[in-house]
Design a protein around this motif. Structure first.
Motif, PDB file in Angstrom:
ATOM      1  N   THR A  42       5.103  -6.399   4.093  1.00 49.49           N
ATOM      2  CA  THR A  42       6.064  -5.635   3.139  1.00 49.49           C
ATOM      3  C   THR A  42       7.128  -6.647   2.554  1.00 49.49           C
ATOM      4  N   LEU A  43       7.647  -7.530   4.061  1.00 46.65           N
ATOM      5  CA  LEU A  43       8.406  -8.557   3.329  1.00 46.65           C
ATOM      6  C   LEU A  43       7.459  -9.610   3.805  1.00 46.65           C
ATOM      7  N   PHE A  44       7.461 -10.493   3.445  1.00 46.55           N
ATOM      8  CA  PHE A  44       7.259 -12.259   4.325  1.00 46.55           C
ATOM      9  C   PHE A  44       8.610 -12.866   3.600  1.00 46.55           C
ATOM     10  N   ALA A  45       8.025 -14.268   4.329  1.00 44.83           N
ATOM     11  CA  ALA A  45       9.203 -15.377   4.892  1.00 44.83           C
ATOM     12  C   ALA A  45       9.561 -15.499   2.863  1.00 44.83           C
ATOM     13  N   LEU A  46      10.679 -15.545   2.642  1.00 42.85           N
ATOM     14  CA  LEU A  46      10.778 -16.026   1.209  1.00 42.85           C
ATOM     15  C   LEU A  46       9.487 -15.331   0.002  1.00 42.85           C
ATOM     16  N   GLY A  47       9.551 -14.126   0.362  1.00 47.29           N
ATOM     17  CA  GLY A  47       8.229 -13.266  -0.769  1.00 47.29           C
ATOM     18  C   GLY A  47       8.312 -11.788  -0.417  1.00 47.29           C
ATOM     19  N   CYS A  48       7.750 -11.235  -1.085  1.00 49.24           N
ATOM     20  CA  CYS A  48       7.038  -9.852  -0.664  1.00 49.24           C
ATOM     21  C   CYS A  48       5.449  -9.512  -0.862  1.00 49.24           C
ATOM     22  N   GLY A  49       5.225  -8.361  -0.375  1.00 47.87           N
ATOM     23  CA  GLY A  49       3.669  -8.248  -1.212  1.00 47.87           C
ATOM     24  C   GLY A  49       3.387  -8.471  -2.266  1.00 47.87           C
ATOM     25  N   ARG A  50       2.154  -7.631  -2.858  1.00 46.16           N
ATOM     26  CA  ARG A  50       1.583  -7.700  -4.373  1.00 46.16           C
ATOM     27  C   ARG A  50       1.790  -6.566  -4.316  1.00 46.16           C
ATOM     28  N   LEU A  51       1.902  -5.926  -5.187  1.00 48.98           N
ATOM     29  CA  LEU A  51       2.190  -4.484  -5.530  1.00 48.98           C
ATOM     30  C   LEU A  51       0.713  -3.656  -5.722  1.00 48.98           C
ATOM     31  N   PHE A  52      -0.214  -3.525  -4.661  1.00 45.04           N
ATOM     32  CA  PHE A  52      -1.247  -2.986  -5.149  1.00 45.04           C
ATOM     33  C   PHE A  52      -1.406  -2.067  -4.859  1.00 45.04           C
ATOM     34  N   GLU A  53      -0.647  -0.810  -4.456  1.00 40.88           N
ATOM     35  CA  GLU A  53      -0.890   1.107  -4.515  1.00 40.88           C
ATOM     36  C   GLU A  53       0.690   1.307  -5.022  1.00 40.88           C
ATOM     37  N   THR A  97       0.474  -1.481  -0.335  1.00 38.41           N
ATOM     38  CA  THR A  97      -0.018  -0.223   0.013  1.00 38.41           C
ATOM     39  C   THR A  97       0.695   1.353   0.087  1.00 38.41           C
ATOM     40  N   ALA A  98       0.295   2.426  -0.430  1.00 31.62           N
ATOM     41  CA  ALA A  98       1.490   3.496  -0.446  1.00 31.62           C
ATOM     42  C   ALA A  98       2.036   3.887   1.264  1.00 31.62           C
ATOM     43  N   GLY A  99       0.818   3.924   1.673  1.00 32.76           N
ATOM     44  CA  GLY A  99       1.561   4.415   3.495  1.00 32.76           C
ATOM     45  C   GLY A  99       2.177   3.076   4.270  1.00 32.76           C
ATOM     46  N   HIS A 100       2.442   2.001   3.778  1.00 38.61           N
ATOM     47  CA  HIS A 100       2.035   1.063   4.774  1.00 38.61           C
ATOM     48  C   HIS A 100       3.717   1.375   5.931  1.00 38.61           C
ATOM     49  N   ILE A 101       3.848   0.655   6.982  1.00 30.61           N
ATOM     50  CA  ILE A 101       4.444   1.041   7.837  1.00 30.61           C
ATOM     51  C   ILE A 101       5.067  -0.104   8.707  1.00 30.61           C
ATOM     52  N   CYS A 102       6.397   0.169   8.659  1.00 32.12           N
ATOM     53  CA  CYS A 102       6.512  -1.605   9.596  1.00 32.12           C
ATOM     54  C   CYS A 102       7.475  -1.202  10.934  1.00 32.12           C
ATOM     55  N   PHE A 103       7.018  -1.616  12.470  1.00 28.70           N
ATOM     56  CA  PHE A 103       8.061  -1.425  13.628  1.00 28.70           C
ATOM     57  C   PHE A 103       9.034  -2.158  13.793  1.00 28.70           C
ATOM     58  N   TYR A 104       9.457  -1.435  14.331  1.00 23.00           N
ATOM     59  CA  TYR A 104      11.454  -1.996  14.568  1.00 23.00           C
ATOM     60  C   TYR A 104      11.973  -1.895  16.149  1.00 23.00           C
ATOM     61  N   ILE A 105      12.072  -3.117  16.686  1.00 17.15           N
ATOM     62  CA  ILE A 105      12.540  -3.133  17.839  1.00 17.15           C
ATOM     63  C   ILE A 105      13.611  -2.834  18.381  1.00 17.15           C
ATOM     64  N   ALA A 106      14.971  -2.282  17.812  1.00 20.08           N
ATOM     65  CA  ALA A 106      16.386  -2.871  18.190  1.00 20.08           C
ATOM     66  C   ALA A 106      16.554  -3.286  19.396  1.00 20.08           C
ATOM     67  N   ASP A 107      15.988  -3.039  20.922  1.00 18.13           N
ATOM     68  CA  ASP A 107      16.150  -3.533  21.252  1.00 18.13           C
ATOM     69  C   ASP A 107      15.603  -5.276  21.831  1.00 18.13           C
ATOM     70  N   GLU A 108      15.266  -5.580  20.824  1.00 21.04           N
ATOM     71  CA  GLU A 108      14.478  -6.826  20.966  1.00 21.04           C
ATOM     72  C   GLU A 108      15.654  -7.396  20.155  1.00 21.04           C
ATOM     73  N   GLY A 109      16.005  -6.948  18.971  1.00 19.18           N
ATOM     74  CA  GLY A 109      16.322  -7.859  17.648  1.00 19.18           C
ATOM     75  C   GLY A 109      14.802  -8.002  16.842  1.00 19.18           C
TER      76      GLY A 109
END
Length: 256
Positions: free
Chosen positions: A135-146, A116-128
Motif C-alpha cells: 500500500t505505502l512505499f517509501a516515497l511511493g504507493c502501490g499500483r492500482l491493480f484492483e 488489491t481490493a482486500g489488502h490489509i496492513c498490520f499495526y503494532i501500537a506498543d512498538e510503533g
C-alpha cells in the motif's frame, strides 16, 4: 517488555522479507511469504521457530512461500478475509479493525484497498510499527491493480493518521525509483532533495532504504502530499480535488 527484534532481508528480486522475534517468549512472525526457502534460512541462522505468518494480500510474490513455511513450522497463518478465496493455507482471516495478539502485543488490522481490493496492513501500537505491504512505499504507493484512486487515497490517509514516529516496513525496495519520480513533481522540496541524495548513497553501498516513518513520508512522499500548493502548481492542478491530484500523480508514475 523487551522490544521485538526485527530482521529485514531481500527476497526474490526486490521484495523484502521481515521477521519479528520476541526474545522473551520465542514467538516469531514473518510478514508475508515471498520466498519460503530464504525465510527458512534466515530463521535457521538465528535458531528461531516461526509461530505466526501475517499475510497482507494475495499477490504471488507475497504468498508463494506459505506452503513451505506451513510444512516446516505449522504457524498460524493470518490474512485478509476479503481475499481468503485467493490465498491457500490461511488458518485465520481478519478484517478492518480486528485485533489479535502476537507475543503479548496487540496487532491491529487496517484494510487498505487500492493495490488489491482486500489488502490489509498490520499495526503494532506498543512498538510503533506499521507493516504496509504494497500500500505505502517509501516515497511511493502501490499500483492500482484492483482499486480506484479514491480507494488508495483513502488508504494512504488512514495510514497517515498514525503517529509521525511510526516506523514503516514495506514490501519492496522501490525507493530509488520512487525518488526519481518524486523530484519531478515536487522539485522545490528541499527535504526530498536531501533524501534522494541519502537514498542514492545507501543503494550505492548495497544498503536498504527501509524502514521509513510516517512523518518522513508525509513530508516527502508526493502521494501523501496531494494538498501541497507547490505540487499542485507544478503539475497545473491548483483547483483540483486531492483525489484528482492523486490520480494524476499515479498516472504519471505508471508511465514514468
Amino acid at each position: 517488555m523487551t522490544s521485538l527484534m526485527i530482521e529485514q532481508f531481500t527476497c526474490r528480486q526486490d521484495n523484502f522479507g521481515v521477521i519479528l522475534h520476541d526474545p522473551l517468549t520465542g514467538e516469531t512472525a514473518s510478514i508475508d511469504a515471498p520466498d519460503g526457502t530464504v525465510i527458512t534460512n534466515e530463521l535457521r541462522q538465528r535458531n528461531w521457530r516461526l509461530t505466526d505468518l501475517l499475510i497482507t494480500h494475495h499477490h504471488p510474490d507475497h504468498v508463494e512461500g506459505i506452503a513451505a513455511l506451513a510444512e516446516a513450522y505449522s504457524p498460524k497463518v493470518i490474512g485478509p478475509a476479503a481475499e481468503a478465496g485467493k490465498i491457500s493455507g490461511l488458518t485465520q482471516t481478519v478484517g478492518d479493525g480486528d485485533t489479535f495478539k502476537f507475543a503479548g502485543r496487540v496487532v491491529k488490522v487496517i484494510t487498505t484497498p487500492g493495490h488489491t481490493a482486500g489488502h490489509i496492513c498490520f499495526y503494532i501500537a506498543d512498538e510503533g510499527l506499521l507493516f504496509a505491504g504494497d500500500t505505502l512505499f517509501a516515497l511511493g504507493c502501490g499500483r492500482l491493480f484492483e482499486g480506484s484512486p479514491e480507494d488508495m487515497f483513502g488508504s494512504l490517509a488512514r495510514l497517515g493518521a498514525f503517529p509521525d514516529e511510526t516506523r514503516v516496513y514495506c514490501g519492496h525496495e522501490y525507493t530509488q525509483s520512487n525518488a526519481r519520480f518524486a523530484v519531478t513533481v515536487d522539485p522545490e522540496n528541499d527535504e526530498l532533495g536531501k533524501r534522494m541524495e541519502d537514498i542514492n548513497d545507501l543503494r550505492a553501498k548495497g544498503l536498504p532504504t527501509l524502514p521509513t516513518t510516517i512523518g518522513f513520508e508525509k513530508r516527502t512522499n508526493p502521494f501523501m502530499r496531494c494538498g501541497d500548493p507547490s505540487i499542485r502548481q507544478h503539475i497545473g492542478m491548483e483547483a483540483a480535488s486531492d483525489v484528482e491530484v492523486f490520480a494524476e500523480l499515479r498516472h504519471r508514475k505508471d508511465h514514468f
